[in-house]
Motif scaffolding. Sequence first.
Motif, PDB file in Angstrom:
ATOM      1  N   ASP A   1      45.249  44.659  29.632  1.00 33.79           N
ATOM      2  CA  ASP A   1      44.181  45.571  29.205  1.00 33.79           C
ATOM      3  C   ASP A   1      43.076  45.710  30.234  1.00 33.79           C
ATOM      4  O   ASP A   1      42.554  46.804  30.449  1.00 33.79           O
ATOM      5  CB  ASP A   1      43.568  45.087  27.883  1.00 33.79           C
ATOM      6  N   GLY A   2      42.644  44.614  30.853  1.00 32.35           N
ATOM      7  CA  GLY A   2      41.536  44.671  31.794  1.00 32.35           C
ATOM      8  C   GLY A   2      40.191  44.717  31.089  1.00 32.35           C
ATOM      9  O   GLY A   2      40.040  44.257  29.947  1.00 32.35           O
TER      10      GLY A   2
ATOM     11  N   ALA B   1      38.886  39.990  42.796  1.00 33.55           N
ATOM     12  CA  ALA B   1      39.363  41.309  42.396  1.00 33.55           C
ATOM     13  C   ALA B   1      40.807  41.154  41.917  1.00 33.55           C
ATOM     14  O   ALA B   1      41.717  41.010  42.738  1.00 33.55           O
ATOM     15  CB  ALA B   1      39.291  42.284  43.564  1.00 33.55           C
ATOM     16  N   PRO B   2      41.042  41.174  40.604  1.00 33.09           N
ATOM     17  CA  PRO B   2      42.397  40.882  40.110  1.00 33.09           C
ATOM     18  C   PRO B   2      43.471  41.793  40.675  1.00 33.09           C
ATOM     19  O   PRO B   2      44.559  41.332  41.021  1.00 33.09           O
ATOM     20  CB  PRO B   2      42.251  41.046  38.589  1.00 33.09           C
TER      21      PRO B   2
ATOM     22  N   PRO C   1      41.961  48.894  34.206  1.00 28.03           N
ATOM     23  CA  PRO C   1      40.904  48.695  35.209  1.00 28.03           C
ATOM     24  C   PRO C   1      40.161  47.385  34.984  1.00 28.03           C
ATOM     25  O   PRO C   1      40.113  46.863  33.871  1.00 28.03           O
ATOM     26  CB  PRO C   1      39.982  49.897  34.985  1.00 28.03           C
ATOM     27  N   HIS C   2      39.580  46.857  36.064  1.00 30.12           N
ATOM     28  CA  HIS C   2      38.799  45.619  35.951  1.00 30.12           C
ATOM     29  C   HIS C   2      37.394  45.841  36.477  1.00 30.12           C
ATOM     30  O   HIS C   2      37.133  46.769  37.255  1.00 30.12           O
ATOM     31  CB  HIS C   2      39.483  44.459  36.676  1.00 30.12           C
ATOM     32  N   ASP C   3      36.491  44.984  36.060  1.00 26.75           N
ATOM     33  CA  ASP C   3      35.069  45.099  36.393  1.00 26.75           C
ATOM     34  C   ASP C   3      34.609  43.792  37.020  1.00 26.75           C
ATOM     35  O   ASP C   3      33.763  43.085  36.489  1.00 26.75           O
ATOM     36  CB  ASP C   3      34.268  45.414  35.117  1.00 26.75           C
ATOM     37  N   ASN C   4      35.171  43.472  38.195  1.00 25.25           N
ATOM     38  CA  ASN C   4      34.893  42.166  38.798  1.00 25.25           C
ATOM     39  C   ASN C   4      33.434  42.016  39.229  1.00 25.25           C
ATOM     40  O   ASN C   4      32.948  40.902  39.382  1.00 25.25           O
ATOM     41  CB  ASN C   4      35.824  41.904  39.984  1.00 25.25           C
TER      42      ASN C   4
END
Length: 359
Positions: free
Chosen positions: A14-15, A92-93, A79-82
């Motif tokens: 999901d992120g 950053a995955p 999407p990810h929010d590192n």
Amino acid sequence: MNATKAGLRLGVIDGDGIGPEVVAATRAVVDEAIGAAGSAPVEWVPLLIGHDAIAAYGNPLPEQTLVALEDLDAWILGPHDNASYPSDMRVAPGGTIRKRLELYANIRPAAAFTGVRAMAPEIDLVIVRENSEGFYADRNMFAGSGEFRPTEDVAMAVAVITRQACERIAHQALRLARGRRKHVTVVHKANVLPMTTGLFRDVCYEVAAQYPDVTVDDEHVDAMAALLVRAPERFDVIVTENLFGDILSDLAGELSGSLGLAASLNCSDTRAMAQAVHGAAPGLAGHNRANPAALQLSSAMLLRWLAVRDNDRILHDAADRVTRAVTATLAAGIATADLGGLASTSEFTEQVRARVHRR
């Protein structure tokens, strides 16, 4: 193993931010298309990254997730929010996954859609970005980041270009061009960086000798940016190194209408990951307003990659159904707010699902 008769086994992550919403919307469309094409249902394997993983494991990219991905051939990454992770967890995955699993090719199409206003309505190209080295410091070293500061006031970075990486990305681009308009443009900066990007350019030409039916030329990256704005219709497949590819594909995405429609596939010869180009947009999270089209189109690329690898006509059909359904929905004037429309995430997705069954 992915087997159509037994049903696909796909990872799903999901992120952060809008990730859970656009991933759920993408799963719904993939399930609909797979069923309409005549395949058994998908077995989804849920995995964690980001804030959910921090809560569960104290790590935004836990080893459990990476090990599980090694057992899968394909997956969808939200999407990810590192930038919002704790300061000691700013991994950053997506980049780490690409490096760990050697997903060396990042394939990013850019084409205008009927019903969506585009700055370059004639654009129809694909950027093939080398994904494992180049000027991106997080991916070019065996150990360490590739960036360092010899003094407090000096920062330096190392770029890595290898013949092996150039050869394999050139093959990806040239094979792709054979199924399109048979034209590849190599993008580099060999007039200033002759040893690194010059090697990239030269190896691409060497590999191109094995594809005599494909026309190959080259451009400097700064000239290429200008030409994309001035005459994007000139280009078919563009192949370039990591940093240049990242920048040019964002430009091409905006020229074609919106980054909200920018799909991408990260792949090796044996694994693939669908990942939209856009970010996590945490301000939109939970409001049912996010645009799921880019990830839905990315999932179609994933299904098509599996179909080509396994010579599977059912998966080809499913991929075509997803692409046609998203395209037809946009052409009907149904879009989310970022594209000037009124549809919510769920409303857009229901419209796409309905069109999956149309020929």
